[in-house]
Enzyme design. Structure first.
Site, short mmCIF file in Angstrom:
data_model
loop_
_atom_site.label_atom_id
_atom_site.label_comp_id
_atom_site.label_asym_id
_atom_site.label_seq_id
_atom_site.Cartn_x
_atom_site.Cartn_y
_atom_site.Cartn_z
N TYR A 161 0.83 -1.21 0.00
CA TYR A 161 0.00 0.00 0.00
C TYR A 161 0.87 1.26 0.00
O TYR A 161 1.54 1.56 0.99
CB TYR A 161 -0.96 0.00 1.19
N HIS B 50 -0.05 -12.15 0.45
CA HIS B 50 -0.87 -11.13 -0.21
C HIS B 50 -1.21 -11.48 -1.66
O HIS B 50 -0.34 -11.45 -2.53
CB HIS B 50 -0.11 -9.79 -0.16
#
Ligand code: NAD
Length: 312
Positions: free
Chosen positions: A56, A122
Site C-alpha cells: 500500500y 498477499h
C-alpha cells in the site's frame, strides 16, 4: 462495538476493522497528520484490528501507520500485515521464503513493533499454488514458531484461492477476502460454510467495492467494467432518492453476515470512522438493500486477478 473470536485464534476482533491502505494515498493524496488522526480515532472508538501491507503506497502506508501506532500501547490493537506483493505487475510478486522473511523484518521496523498478530500472503492468485503451499506457507509457520507472527493467513480475489487453501490441508488461521461479500457480489457465501467448519476466521474487506459504492466513486485504477460502474451509479442515485448514503447501506449489509468476523473499511478521514461506527448501530434497510442488489443482478461485477489457471 461488538467483538468476536476470529476462527480458532485467540484474537477477539472488532466487528468493524481499519484498513490502512488509504494511508498510502492509494485513493487520493492524503495529509499524514489527518491519516494519523484517523488511526487514533479508530482505536479510541473501539476498532482493534488494523490491516496494512508493504504494497500500500509502496511502503508509505506502513510507515505512516507506524508513526500513528507509536503513541498507542501495543495491547490496544491487533495488527495484520502481508508479504508477497510489492507492486501491481506480475514481476512485483515474490513468495519465496527468503523474501517473505526479509519482508516481515522490514514491516516490523516500519511499524515499530516486534511481532505481527497476523501475517497474510498477499494475493496468492499471482503465484503458483505449488509455491504457496510448499514454500510460502511453511515459511509463515516457521515465523510463527519463532514468535515474529502469531497467526497465518492468505488473501486473494478469486474464491478459488480459499478453496485451494482448504484443499492444501495446511493450517491456515484466517483469510482476508475483498469485494466478494458486498451489495454488488455475494460470491463468498459459497465458501463460508467450509471455512467455518475448519475454524478459519473470515475478514471481509472492501464493503464499498474499493470506493465504488461511495459518493466519490471508484478511483481511476479500479478494475471494474463499464457495466459495473453504470450499475453502481444507478444504485447510488436510488439510495440518494431515499435520502440514504449508499456507503452506510453497504457497511450494514456486509456486517450483517453472522459468520464474517470482521469487516475491513479503509479511510484516511476521522469523520468517516465516526460515521461508519454510527451506521453500524442502525438497522439495515432490507427493502432498499434488496432493490440495490437487484440493480447488480445480471451485471458482471467481477474481474480477473492473477494467473488464468487460478481464477474461479
Ligand atoms: P473500502 O470498500 O473500504 O473503500 C474505501 C473507500 O471508501 C475509500 O475511498 C474511503 O475514503 C471510502 N470511505 C470509507 N468510509 C467512508 C464514509 N463513511 N463515507 C464515504 N466514503 C467512505 O475498500 P478498501 O479500502 O480497498 O478496503 C479496506 C481495506 O481492506 C484496505 O485498506 C486493506 O487494508 C484491505 N484490503 C485488502 C486486500 C487484499 O489483501 N488483497 C484487498 C482490498 C482491501
Amino acid at each position: 462495538m461488538q467483538y468476536k473470536k476470529l476462527g480458532n485464534t485467540n484474537l477477539n476482533v472488532s466487528q468493524l476493522s481499519y484498513g490502512a491502505s488509504p494511508l498510502g494515498s492509494v485513493f487520493r493524496n492524503i495529509s499524514e497528520k489527518e491519516g494519523i488522526r484517523t488511526v487514533h480515532t479508530a482505536v479510541d472508538h473501539g476498532i482493534n484490528l488494523i490491516d496494512v501491507s508493504p504494497y500500500y503506497g509502496l511502503t508509505v502506508a506502513e510507515t505512516v501507520l507506524g508513526k500513528a501506532l507509536k503513541s498507542i500501547p501495543r495491547d490496544k490493537y491487533i495488527l495484520s500485515s502481508k508479504a508477497g506483493r510489492y507492486g501491481s505487475e506480475f514481476a512485483d510478486f515474490d513468495f519465496s521464503a527468503k523474501r517473505i522473511r526479509q519482508s516481515v523484518h522490514e514491516s516490523l521496523a516500519r511499524l515499530g513493533t516486534d511481532y505481527l498478530d497476523i501475517l497474510f500472503l498477499h494475493d496468492i492468485e499471482f503465484a503458483s499454488f505449488e509455491q504457496i503451499f510448499s514454500e510460502a506457507l511453511p515459511c509463515l509457520h516457521e515465523l510463527k514458531k519463532e514468535g515474529l507472527i502469531r497467526y497465518v493467513g492468505v488473501t486473494g480475489y478469486p474464491i478459488n484461492v480459499f478453496q485451494e487453501s482448504l484443499n492444501s490441508g495446511l493450517d491456515i488461521d484466517c483469510i482476508l477476502t475483498y469485494c466478494r461479500y458486498a451489495l454488488h457480489d455475494t460470491a463468498l457465501s459459497s465458501i463460508i460454510p467450509a471455512l467455518k467448519d475448519k475454524g478459519v476466521g473470515i475478514i471481509n474487506a472492501s464493503p464499498t467495492a474499493m470506493g465504488m459504492l461511495t459518493q466519490r466513486g471508484a478511483p481511476d485504477w479500479h478494475p471494474a467494467s463499464e457495466q459495473f460502474r453504470k450499475a453502481a451509479e444507478k444504485a447510488i442515485a436510488l439510495c440518494n432518492n431515499y435520502g440514504i448514503d449508499i456507503t452506510g447501506l453497504a457497511l450494514q449489509f456486509a456486517t450483517s453476515h453472522d459468520d464474517i468476523t470482521s469487516t475491513l473499511v479503509g479511510t484516511a478521514n476521522p469523520d468517516n470512522i465516526l460515521k461508519n461506527i454510527a451506521w453500524l448501530e442502525q438497522p439495515l434497510n432490507l427493502d432498499l438493500a434488496s432493490q440495490v442488489k437487484s440493480i447488480f443482478m445480471g451485471v458482471d461485477c467481477t474481474w480477473d486477478s492473477g494467473y488464468p489457471e487460478n481464477q474461479d
